[in-house]
Design a protein around this motif. Structure first.
Motif, PDB file in Angstrom:
ATOM      1  N   ILE A  16      30.951 -16.053  22.773  1.00  0.00           N
ATOM      2  CA  ILE A  16      31.372 -16.271  24.154  1.00  0.00           C
ATOM      3  C   ILE A  16      30.522 -15.472  25.133  1.00  0.00           C
ATOM      4  O   ILE A  16      30.188 -15.950  26.216  1.00  0.00           O
ATOM      5  N   ILE A  17      30.125 -14.259  24.744  1.00  0.00           N
ATOM      6  CA  ILE A  17      29.252 -13.449  25.601  1.00  0.00           C
ATOM      7  C   ILE A  17      27.840 -14.017  25.587  1.00  0.00           C
ATOM      8  O   ILE A  17      27.186 -14.137  26.635  1.00  0.00           O
ATOM      9  N   ARG A  18      27.372 -14.387  24.406  1.00  0.00           N
ATOM     10  CA  ARG A  18      26.025 -14.949  24.298  1.00  0.00           C
ATOM     11  C   ARG A  18      25.885 -16.211  25.151  1.00  0.00           C
ATOM     12  O   ARG A  18      24.876 -16.415  25.826  1.00  0.00           O
ATOM     13  N   SER A  19      26.912 -17.069  25.121  1.00  0.00           N
ATOM     14  CA  SER A  19      26.840 -18.323  25.870  1.00  0.00           C
ATOM     15  C   SER A  19      26.823 -18.061  27.367  1.00  0.00           C
ATOM     16  O   SER A  19      26.135 -18.771  28.122  1.00  0.00           O
ATOM     17  N   LEU A  20      27.556 -17.056  27.829  1.00  0.00           N
ATOM     18  CA  LEU A  20      27.544 -16.729  29.252  1.00  0.00           C
ATOM     19  C   LEU A  20      26.165 -16.255  29.692  1.00  0.00           C
ATOM     20  O   LEU A  20      25.681 -16.613  30.770  1.00  0.00           O
ATOM     21  N   LEU A  21      25.513 -15.450  28.857  1.00  0.00           N
ATOM     22  CA  LEU A  21      24.179 -14.954  29.196  1.00  0.00           C
ATOM     23  C   LEU A  21      23.150 -16.083  29.147  1.00  0.00           C
ATOM     24  O   LEU A  21      22.278 -16.175  30.019  1.00  0.00           O
ATOM     25  N   GLN A  22      23.237 -16.934  28.149  1.00  0.00           N
ATOM     26  CA  GLN A  22      22.282 -18.034  28.030  1.00  0.00           C
ATOM     27  C   GLN A  22      22.463 -19.041  29.161  1.00  0.00           C
ATOM     28  O   GLN A  22      21.481 -19.587  29.670  1.00  0.00           O
ATOM     29  N   ALA A  23      23.697 -19.263  29.570  1.00  0.00           N
ATOM     30  CA  ALA A  23      23.953 -20.220  30.645  1.00  0.00           C
ATOM     31  C   ALA A  23      23.330 -19.770  31.948  1.00  0.00           C
ATOM     32  O   ALA A  23      23.009 -20.589  32.812  1.00  0.00           O
ATOM     33  N   ASP A  24      23.147 -18.465  32.085  1.00  0.00           N
ATOM     34  CA  ASP A  24      22.566 -17.956  33.323  1.00  0.00           C
ATOM     35  C   ASP A  24      21.043 -18.034  33.320  1.00  0.00           C
ATOM     36  O   ASP A  24      20.410 -17.767  34.335  1.00  0.00           O
ATOM     37  N   GLY A  25      20.452 -18.358  32.175  1.00  0.00           N
ATOM     38  CA  GLY A  25      19.009 -18.554  32.115  1.00  0.00           C
ATOM     39  C   GLY A  25      18.194 -17.290  32.316  1.00  0.00           C
ATOM     40  O   GLY A  25      17.043 -17.347  32.759  1.00  0.00           O
ATOM     41  N   ILE A  26      18.744 -16.131  31.957  1.00  0.00           N
ATOM     42  CA  ILE A  26      18.010 -14.890  32.157  1.00  0.00           C
ATOM     43  C   ILE A  26      17.129 -14.604  30.957  1.00  0.00           C
ATOM     44  O   ILE A  26      17.416 -15.022  29.834  1.00  0.00           O
ATOM     45  N   ARG A  27      16.044 -13.881  31.190  1.00  0.00           N
ATOM     46  CA  ARG A  27      15.099 -13.562  30.131  1.00  0.00           C
ATOM     47  C   ARG A  27      15.059 -12.062  29.905  1.00  0.00           C
ATOM     48  O   ARG A  27      15.061 -11.280  30.838  1.00  0.00           O
ATOM     49  N   GLN A  28      14.971 -11.686  28.615  1.00  0.00           N
ATOM     50  CA  GLN A  28      14.925 -10.265  28.280  1.00  0.00           C
ATOM     51  C   GLN A  28      13.633  -9.648  28.778  1.00  0.00           C
ATOM     52  O   GLN A  28      12.560 -10.258  28.718  1.00  0.00           O
ATOM     53  N   GLN A  29      13.716  -8.398  29.287  1.00  0.00           N
ATOM     54  CA  GLN A  29      12.553  -7.676  29.774  1.00  0.00           C
ATOM     55  C   GLN A  29      12.587  -6.247  29.262  1.00  0.00           C
ATOM     56  O   GLN A  29      13.656  -5.693  29.013  1.00  0.00           O
ATOM     57  N   ALA A  30      11.416  -5.662  29.109  1.00  0.00           N
ATOM     58  CA  ALA A  30      11.327  -4.277  28.660  1.00  0.00           C
ATOM     59  C   ALA A  30      11.297  -3.373  29.885  1.00  0.00           C
ATOM     60  O   ALA A  30      10.251  -2.907  30.321  1.00  0.00           O
ATOM     61  N   PHE A  31      12.466  -3.138  30.476  1.00  0.00           N
ATOM     62  CA  PHE A  31      12.548  -2.329  31.690  1.00  0.00           C
ATOM     63  C   PHE A  31      12.950  -0.902  31.341  1.00  0.00           C
ATOM     64  O   PHE A  31      13.865  -0.676  30.552  1.00  0.00           O
ATOM     65  N   SER A  32      12.264   0.058  31.939  1.00  0.00           N
ATOM     66  CA  SER A  32      12.571   1.467  31.724  1.00  0.00           C
ATOM     67  C   SER A  32      12.770   2.148  33.068  1.00  0.00           C
ATOM     68  O   SER A  32      11.855   2.166  33.902  1.00  0.00           O
ATOM     69  N   LYS A  33      13.957   2.719  33.297  1.00  0.00           N
ATOM     70  CA  LYS A  33      14.195   3.458  34.547  1.00  0.00           C
ATOM     71  C   LYS A  33      13.286   4.678  34.612  1.00  0.00           C
ATOM     72  O   LYS A  33      12.803   5.025  35.695  1.00  0.00           O
ATOM     73  N   TYR A  34      13.068   5.318  33.474  1.00  0.00           N
ATOM     74  CA  TYR A  34      12.191   6.490  33.462  1.00  0.00           C
ATOM     75  C   TYR A  34      10.784   6.108  33.893  1.00  0.00           C
ATOM     76  O   TYR A  34      10.173   6.783  34.745  1.00  0.00           O
ATOM     77  N   GLU A  35      10.263   5.028  33.341  1.00  0.00           N
ATOM     78  CA  GLU A  35       8.915   4.586  33.721  1.00  0.00           C
ATOM     79  C   GLU A  35       8.864   4.229  35.205  1.00  0.00           C
ATOM     80  O   GLU A  35       7.916   4.604  35.924  1.00  0.00           O
ATOM     81  N   ALA A  36       9.871   3.499  35.694  1.00  0.00           N
ATOM     82  CA  ALA A  36       9.892   3.109  37.096  1.00  0.00           C
ATOM     83  C   ALA A  36       9.927   4.324  38.015  1.00  0.00           C
ATOM     84  O   ALA A  36       9.312   4.335  39.095  1.00  0.00           O
ATOM     85  N   CYS A  37      10.636   5.372  37.592  1.00  0.00           N
ATOM     86  CA  CYS A  37      10.787   6.554  38.440  1.00  0.00           C
ATOM     87  C   CYS A  37       9.632   7.537  38.315  1.00  0.00           C
ATOM     88  O   CYS A  37       9.552   8.492  39.100  1.00  0.00           O
ATOM     89  N   ARG A  38       8.727   7.323  37.359  1.00  0.00           N
ATOM     90  CA  ARG A  38       7.558   8.200  37.227  1.00  0.00           C
ATOM     91  C   ARG A  38       6.335   7.652  37.973  1.00  0.00           C
ATOM     92  O   ARG A  38       5.280   8.290  37.951  1.00  0.00           O
ATOM     93  N   LYS A  39       6.478   6.526  38.644  1.00  0.00           N
ATOM     94  CA  LYS A  39       5.297   5.954  39.295  1.00  0.00           C
ATOM     95  C   LYS A  39       4.853   6.781  40.490  1.00  0.00           C
ATOM     96  O   LYS A  39       3.742   6.616  40.994  1.00  0.00           O
ATOM     97  N   PHE A  40       5.730   7.679  40.966  1.00  0.00           N
ATOM     98  CA  PHE A  40       5.381   8.514  42.109  1.00  0.00           C
ATOM     99  C   PHE A  40       4.859   9.882  41.695  1.00  0.00           C
ATOM    100  O   PHE A  40       4.490  10.692  42.540  1.00  0.00           O
ATOM    101  N   GLY A  41       4.851  10.175  40.410  1.00  0.00           N
ATOM    102  CA  GLY A  41       4.348  11.477  39.986  1.00  0.00           C
ATOM    103  C   GLY A  41       5.004  11.948  38.709  1.00  0.00           C
ATOM    104  O   GLY A  41       5.877  11.298  38.175  1.00  0.00           O
TER     105      GLY A  41
END
Length: 230
Positions: free
Chosen positions: A205-230
């Protein structure tokens, strides 16, 4: 020290605000708000991440190293009565987290580089960080802040979170300040970071809700995003 016996699956997605509203509405029909979120349904997370002088953790993330680890100190809603030292181990899309509670005075000593108290600490995780601060030269590098909206589902021990308002401090040597001075780290501030965590299986039921939304997995890192300034 708490330790997960098994690795958990961890999937991440960056989604637009309109898609977040739609997906949240559907998930609420089957999932419950995490009771830790309180009446408002969300809470503030602050994490102080460690890295060495060669930015080992940052480089391994950018290079796509499949097995890696990060140390961080985490607290919630600016309440320093509960401070956790955490080690997160990643193996591709699997993760395991170990943590140990430390006191505010211990935390301040650690952040100031006064480490002798760590050698005889009852937590093996504190002792491990002590060794790696001594011999791998790990140091606190950046404070990452964001607001988390969490939901839970019993079967599969599923936890789905929406993270927003991701902010970062520029590199400095002082942490646990009375007033945090930071800036937005999000390229599109209205977007949300969707995280899906579960044990051995993701209920259909959870998988179907995520698939229905058409979202794609991404390798997102908050640490990486927050280190772009230094």
């Amino acid at each position: 020290m708490k330790q997960r016996e098994c690795f958990r699956h961890e999937l991440k997605y960056e989604i637009e605000y309109a898609r977040y509203l739609e997906l949240r509405s559907r998930l609420r029909t089957v999932m419950k708000s995490d009771p830790h979120a309180g009446e408002g349904g969300s809470y503030l997370i602050r994490s102080i991440y460690f890295d060495n002088y060669q930015d080992k953790a940052l480089r391994e993330k950018r290079d796509g190293v499949s097995i890696r680890e990060k140390f961080r100190i985490r607290y919630y809603n600016d309440d320093l009565s509960l401070i956790l030292l955490e080690k997160k181990v990643k193996d591709n899309s699997l993760c395991r987290k170990l943590d140990a509670e430390i006191s505010e005075p211990e935390c301040r000593q650690l952040l100031e580089g006064r480490l002798n108290w760590m050698r005889g600490h009852p937590s093996a995780l504190v002792q491990e960080l002590y060794a790696k601060m001594r011999y791998q030269l790990l140091r606190p590098r950046v404070l990452v802040s964001y607001v988390r909206e969490p939901y839970v589902y019993g079967a599969g021990n599923v936890r789905i979170t929406f993270d927003s308002r991701i902010r970062t401090t520029l590199y400095h040597r002082t942490f646990l300040e009375e007033q945090t001075v930071d800036i937005s780290a999000a390229e599109i501030p209205q977007n949300r970071i969707l995280e899906v965590k579960y044990d051995g299986f993701l209920p259909e039921i959870i998988r179907s809700l995520l698939q229905a939304d058409g979202i794609r997995q991404q390798a997102f890192s908050k640490y990486e995003a927050c280190r772009k300034f230094g």
